[in-house]
Design a protein around this motif. Structure first.
Motif, PDB file in Angstrom:
ATOM      1  N   PRO A  22      44.289  39.629   2.330  1.00  0.00           N
ATOM      2  CA  PRO A  22      44.291  40.595   1.239  1.00  0.00           C
ATOM      3  C   PRO A  22      45.492  40.356   0.314  1.00  0.00           C
ATOM      4  O   PRO A  22      46.611  40.145   0.782  1.00  0.00           O
ATOM      5  CB  PRO A  22      44.416  41.948   1.952  1.00  0.00           C
ATOM      6  CG  PRO A  22      43.954  41.696   3.348  1.00  0.00           C
ATOM      7  CD  PRO A  22      44.318  40.277   3.643  1.00  0.00           C
ATOM      8  N   LEU A  35      38.968  45.050  -2.252  1.00  0.00           N
ATOM      9  CA  LEU A  35      39.278  45.946  -1.145  1.00  0.00           C
ATOM     10  C   LEU A  35      39.767  47.296  -1.649  1.00  0.00           C
ATOM     11  O   LEU A  35      39.514  48.328  -1.037  1.00  0.00           O
ATOM     12  CB  LEU A  35      40.328  45.315  -0.231  1.00  0.00           C
ATOM     13  CG  LEU A  35      39.958  43.925   0.314  1.00  0.00           C
ATOM     14  CD1 LEU A  35      41.106  43.350   1.112  1.00  0.00           C
ATOM     15  CD2 LEU A  35      38.686  44.001   1.139  1.00  0.00           C
ATOM     16  N   HIS A  36      40.497  47.273  -2.763  1.00  0.00           N
ATOM     17  CA  HIS A  36      40.989  48.507  -3.368  1.00  0.00           C
ATOM     18  C   HIS A  36      41.281  48.235  -4.840  1.00  0.00           C
ATOM     19  O   HIS A  36      41.793  47.181  -5.196  1.00  0.00           O
ATOM     20  CB  HIS A  36      42.276  48.983  -2.685  1.00  0.00           C
ATOM     21  CG  HIS A  36      42.901  50.160  -3.358  1.00  0.00           C
ATOM     22  ND1 HIS A  36      42.397  51.424  -3.217  1.00  0.00           N
ATOM     23  CD2 HIS A  36      43.969  50.263  -4.190  1.00  0.00           C
ATOM     24  CE1 HIS A  36      43.140  52.264  -3.939  1.00  0.00           C
ATOM     25  NE2 HIS A  36      44.091  51.579  -4.529  1.00  0.00           N
ATOM     26  N   SER A  60      36.189  39.628  -2.725  1.00  0.00           N
ATOM     27  CA  SER A  60      35.848  41.006  -2.386  1.00  0.00           C
ATOM     28  C   SER A  60      36.959  41.912  -2.890  1.00  0.00           C
ATOM     29  O   SER A  60      38.145  41.595  -2.731  1.00  0.00           O
ATOM     30  CB  SER A  60      35.735  41.173  -0.871  1.00  0.00           C
ATOM     31  OG  SER A  60      34.714  40.360  -0.366  1.00  0.00           O
TER      32      SER A  60
END
Length: 159
Positions: free
Chosen positions: A106, A148-149, A146
């Protein structure tokens, strides 16, 4: 008539006073306050105030809002890809500033880089068993990722 300190007067107010009361020619507000004050002192004007009409109040000085260092951020993850360079960090540039985003973990990055990454797309042309193209082509991300936030959009509270 209202008395205004020269320090508080606008360049327009000073220029108008210099032309109408002191009789100076060629005094324009675009000269700036400093030059206008010099011209007024040149004709021996030694007061620290000028007089203006009552309807022409001094300009209220409003401090601009302090710049915030808040920046919209996003946390994303870019997986490895099965192609040459598919494990290397991904280069993303926005307005001439490049950021290398590592893969398989991440990463919190400025939102505009995530947006640029989202816009990096390519067309993939598929073929059937005979080698004939299947139309239309598929549009896919150059670097799949992706989210994630994602921070919400920044809102200007003054508006």
């Amino acid at each position: 008539m209202q008395k205004i300190l020269i320090a508080d007067a606008s360049a327009k107010q000073l220029a108008d006073y210099a032309e109408t009361v002191l009789g100076l020619e060629g005094v324009d507000y675009r000269l700036g306050k400093g030059k206008i004050e010099e011209k007024m002192r040149a004709v021996l004007y030694d007061k620290d105030f000028i007089e203006v009409e009552d309807d022409e109040a001094p300009i209220a000085r409003i401090n601009p809002p302090a710049p915030t260092n808040a920046r919209r951020m996003a946390t994303i993850m870019i997986p490895n890809q099965d192609k040459p360079g598919g494990t290397e960090p991904v280069p993303v540039a926005v307005n001439g500033r490049q950021l290398w985003i590592p893969r398989q973990a991440p990463q919190t990055i400025p939102w505009e880089y995530m947006h640029a990454l989202d816009n990096a797309k390519k067309f993939v042309y598929e073929t059937d068993g005979n080698g004939t193209l299947i139309l239309p082509p598929s549009e896919v991300h150059e670097y799949p990722f992706s989210v994630l936030h994602e921070d919400p959009p920044l809102v200007d509270k003054a508006a």
